[in-house]
Design a protein around this motif. Structure first.
Motif, PDB file in Angstrom:
ATOM      1  N   GLU A 213       1.085  -1.320   0.220  1.00  0.00           N
ATOM      2  CA  GLU A 213      -0.080  -0.068   0.115  1.00  0.00           C
ATOM      3  C   GLU A 213       0.964   0.989  -0.005  1.00  0.00           C
ATOM      4  O   GLU A 213       0.656   2.348  -0.888  1.00  0.00           O
ATOM      5  CB  GLU A 213      -1.037  -0.204   1.309  1.00  0.00           C
ATOM      6  CG  GLU A 213      -2.366  -0.619   0.801  1.00  0.00           C
ATOM      7  CD  GLU A 213      -3.249   0.075  -0.195  1.00  0.00           C
ATOM      8  OE1 GLU A 213      -3.324   1.473  -0.187  1.00  0.00           O
ATOM      9  OE2 GLU A 213      -3.745  -0.672  -0.844  1.00  0.00           O
ATOM     10  N   LEU A 214       1.708   1.013   0.952  1.00  0.00           N
ATOM     11  CA  LEU A 214       2.686   2.687   1.105  1.00  0.00           C
ATOM     12  C   LEU A 214       3.471   2.381  -0.754  1.00  0.00           C
ATOM     13  O   LEU A 214       4.313   3.742  -0.940  1.00  0.00           O
ATOM     14  CB  LEU A 214       3.961   2.231   2.295  1.00  0.00           C
ATOM     15  CG  LEU A 214       3.605   1.485   3.628  1.00  0.00           C
ATOM     16  CD1 LEU A 214       4.840   1.580   4.160  1.00  0.00           C
ATOM     17  CD2 LEU A 214       2.682   3.625   3.145  1.00  0.00           C
ATOM     18  N   ILE A 215       3.801   1.666  -1.045  1.00  0.00           N
ATOM     19  CA  ILE A 215       4.207   1.994  -2.450  1.00  0.00           C
ATOM     20  C   ILE A 215       3.217   2.747  -3.832  1.00  0.00           C
ATOM     21  O   ILE A 215       3.439   3.064  -4.348  1.00  0.00           O
ATOM     22  CB  ILE A 215       4.735   0.579  -3.360  1.00  0.00           C
ATOM     23  CG1 ILE A 215       5.961   0.062  -1.893  1.00  0.00           C
ATOM     24  CG2 ILE A 215       5.697   0.290  -4.474  1.00  0.00           C
ATOM     25  CD1 ILE A 215       6.517  -1.795  -1.889  1.00  0.00           C
ATOM     26  N   LYS A 216       2.233   1.868  -3.841  1.00  0.00           N
ATOM     27  CA  LYS A 216       1.344   2.364  -4.467  1.00  0.00           C
ATOM     28  C   LYS A 216       1.094   3.783  -4.245  1.00  0.00           C
ATOM     29  O   LYS A 216       0.313   3.924  -5.003  1.00  0.00           O
ATOM     30  CB  LYS A 216      -0.327   2.085  -4.340  1.00  0.00           C
ATOM     31  CG  LYS A 216      -1.434   2.094  -4.463  1.00  0.00           C
ATOM     32  CD  LYS A 216      -2.793   1.452  -3.946  1.00  0.00           C
ATOM     33  CE  LYS A 216      -3.052   0.785  -5.310  1.00  0.00           C
ATOM     34  NZ  LYS A 216      -4.971  -0.365  -4.694  1.00  0.00           N
ATOM     35  N   ASN A 217       1.458   4.076  -3.310  1.00  0.00           N
ATOM     36  CA  ASN A 217       1.307   5.444  -2.845  1.00  0.00           C
ATOM     37  C   ASN A 217       2.815   6.679  -3.155  1.00  0.00           C
ATOM     38  O   ASN A 217       2.894   7.978  -3.054  1.00  0.00           O
ATOM     39  CB  ASN A 217       0.041   5.984  -1.570  1.00  0.00           C
ATOM     40  CG  ASN A 217      -0.899   5.582  -1.734  1.00  0.00           C
ATOM     41  OD1 ASN A 217      -1.321   5.973  -2.599  1.00  0.00           O
ATOM     42  ND2 ASN A 217      -1.112   5.124  -0.578  1.00  0.00           N
ATOM     43  N   ASP A 218       4.337   5.623  -2.983  1.00  0.00           N
ATOM     44  CA  ASP A 218       4.949   6.374  -3.429  1.00  0.00           C
ATOM     45  C   ASP A 218       5.307   6.958  -4.184  1.00  0.00           C
ATOM     46  O   ASP A 218       4.914   6.884  -5.695  1.00  0.00           O
ATOM     47  CB  ASP A 218       5.619   5.177  -2.881  1.00  0.00           C
ATOM     48  CG  ASP A 218       7.413   5.772  -3.011  1.00  0.00           C
ATOM     49  OD1 ASP A 218       8.094   5.200  -1.392  1.00  0.00           O
ATOM     50  OD2 ASP A 218       8.268   6.341  -3.700  1.00  0.00           O
TER      51      ASP A 218
ATOM     52  N   THR B 296       6.496  -4.186  -9.308  1.00  0.00           N
ATOM     53  CA  THR B 296       6.327  -4.514 -10.918  1.00  0.00           C
ATOM     54  C   THR B 296       4.938  -3.425 -10.850  1.00  0.00           C
ATOM     55  O   THR B 296       5.382  -2.888 -12.171  1.00  0.00           O
ATOM     56  CB  THR B 296       7.252  -5.369 -11.417  1.00  0.00           C
ATOM     57  OG1 THR B 296       8.240  -5.888 -11.130  1.00  0.00           O
ATOM     58  CG2 THR B 296       7.009  -4.890 -13.611  1.00  0.00           C
ATOM     59  N   GLN B 297       4.248  -4.945 -11.275  1.00  0.00           N
ATOM     60  CA  GLN B 297       2.789  -4.671 -11.191  1.00  0.00           C
ATOM     61  C   GLN B 297       2.141  -2.600 -10.803  1.00  0.00           C
ATOM     62  O   GLN B 297       1.550  -2.530 -11.929  1.00  0.00           O
ATOM     63  CB  GLN B 297       1.574  -5.336 -11.137  1.00  0.00           C
ATOM     64  CG  GLN B 297       0.113  -5.337 -11.750  1.00  0.00           C
ATOM     65  CD  GLN B 297      -0.762  -6.150 -11.264  1.00  0.00           C
ATOM     66  OE1 GLN B 297      -0.264  -7.385 -10.636  1.00  0.00           O
ATOM     67  NE2 GLN B 297      -1.732  -6.292 -11.885  1.00  0.00           N
ATOM     68  N   LEU B 298       2.732  -2.527  -9.743  1.00  0.00           N
ATOM     69  CA  LEU B 298       2.728  -1.794  -9.373  1.00  0.00           C
ATOM     70  C   LEU B 298       2.594  -0.279 -10.211  1.00  0.00           C
ATOM     71  O   LEU B 298       2.248   0.918 -10.266  1.00  0.00           O
ATOM     72  CB  LEU B 298       2.218  -1.203  -7.691  1.00  0.00           C
ATOM     73  CG  LEU B 298       1.962  -2.449  -6.715  1.00  0.00           C
ATOM     74  CD1 LEU B 298       2.154  -2.051  -5.649  1.00  0.00           C
ATOM     75  CD2 LEU B 298       0.475  -1.511  -6.519  1.00  0.00           C
ATOM     76  N   LEU B 299       4.323  -0.218 -10.299  1.00  0.00           N
ATOM     77  CA  LEU B 299       5.151   1.056 -11.067  1.00  0.00           C
ATOM     78  C   LEU B 299       4.003   0.509 -11.978  1.00  0.00           C
ATOM     79  O   LEU B 299       4.796   1.810 -13.095  1.00  0.00           O
ATOM     80  CB  LEU B 299       6.697   0.167 -10.525  1.00  0.00           C
ATOM     81  CG  LEU B 299       7.236   0.448  -9.836  1.00  0.00           C
ATOM     82  CD1 LEU B 299       8.370  -0.299  -9.582  1.00  0.00           C
ATOM     83  CD2 LEU B 299       7.156   1.618  -8.687  1.00  0.00           C
ATOM     84  N   GLU B 300       3.974  -0.400 -13.171  1.00  0.00           N
ATOM     85  CA  GLU B 300       4.383  -0.401 -14.092  1.00  0.00           C
ATOM     86  C   GLU B 300       2.432   0.292 -14.424  1.00  0.00           C
ATOM     87  O   GLU B 300       2.153   1.104 -15.557  1.00  0.00           O
ATOM     88  CB  GLU B 300       3.659  -1.592 -14.848  1.00  0.00           C
ATOM     89  CG  GLU B 300       4.975  -2.605 -15.241  1.00  0.00           C
ATOM     90  CD  GLU B 300       5.179  -3.846 -16.316  1.00  0.00           C
ATOM     91  OE1 GLU B 300       3.668  -4.175 -15.650  1.00  0.00           O
ATOM     92  OE2 GLU B 300       5.595  -4.152 -16.221  1.00  0.00           O
ATOM     93  N   ASN B 301       1.357   0.448 -13.126  1.00  0.00           N
ATOM     94  CA  ASN B 301      -0.456   0.284 -13.776  1.00  0.00           C
ATOM     95  C   ASN B 301       0.262   2.356 -13.058  1.00  0.00           C
ATOM     96  O   ASN B 301      -1.246   3.042 -13.086  1.00  0.00           O
ATOM     97  CB  ASN B 301      -0.703   0.556 -12.619  1.00  0.00           C
ATOM     98  CG  ASN B 301      -1.575  -1.424 -13.141  1.00  0.00           C
ATOM     99  OD1 ASN B 301      -0.673  -1.786 -13.756  1.00  0.00           O
ATOM    100  ND2 ASN B 301      -1.442  -2.608 -11.897  1.00  0.00           N
TER     101      ASN B 301
END
Length: 102
Positions: free
Chosen positions: A70-75, A96-101
């Motif tokens: 969750e923290l990465i998602k909002n980073d 990886t998926q979070l960063l691509e999105n």
């Protein structure tokens, strides 16, 4: 750069807490995961918190793996560095998926 660190082994964490903290202070932000024990019995008073307490940067947080995602998602950082010898590698596909999105 945001780093996610999963300390590995009680003895190593105890012996190198100051050095880990000093190295993690070089990051823009650190997410510190619980210690991955493997093959050792717990040492009283030894946890990820002893590293956290020695760190000087303000941008640091202790988190479980799920919270870290969750923290990465909002980073805002585009570079996420994972470090550790435990099972932190299992987080890489999700990161990886979070960063691509983004």
């Amino acid at each position: 750069m945001t780093g996610i660190f999963q300390p590995h082994l009680y003895s190593r964490t105890q012996d190198f807490a100051a050095e880990f903290a000093s190295s993690l202070d070089l990051l823009d932000k650190t997410i510190l995961l619980p210690l991955y024990p493997a093959r050792e019995k717990p040492i009283p008073g030894v946890s990820s918190e002893i590293i956290f307490d020695k760190m000087m940067i303000d941008a640091k947080v202790m988190a479980e793996k799920e919270e870290a995602m969750e923290l990465i998602k909002n980073d805002s950082n585009e570079i996420i560095l994972t470090m550790g010898a435990g099972d932190i590698d299992r987080m890489v596909p999700g990161i990886t998926q979070l960063l691509e999105n983004k």
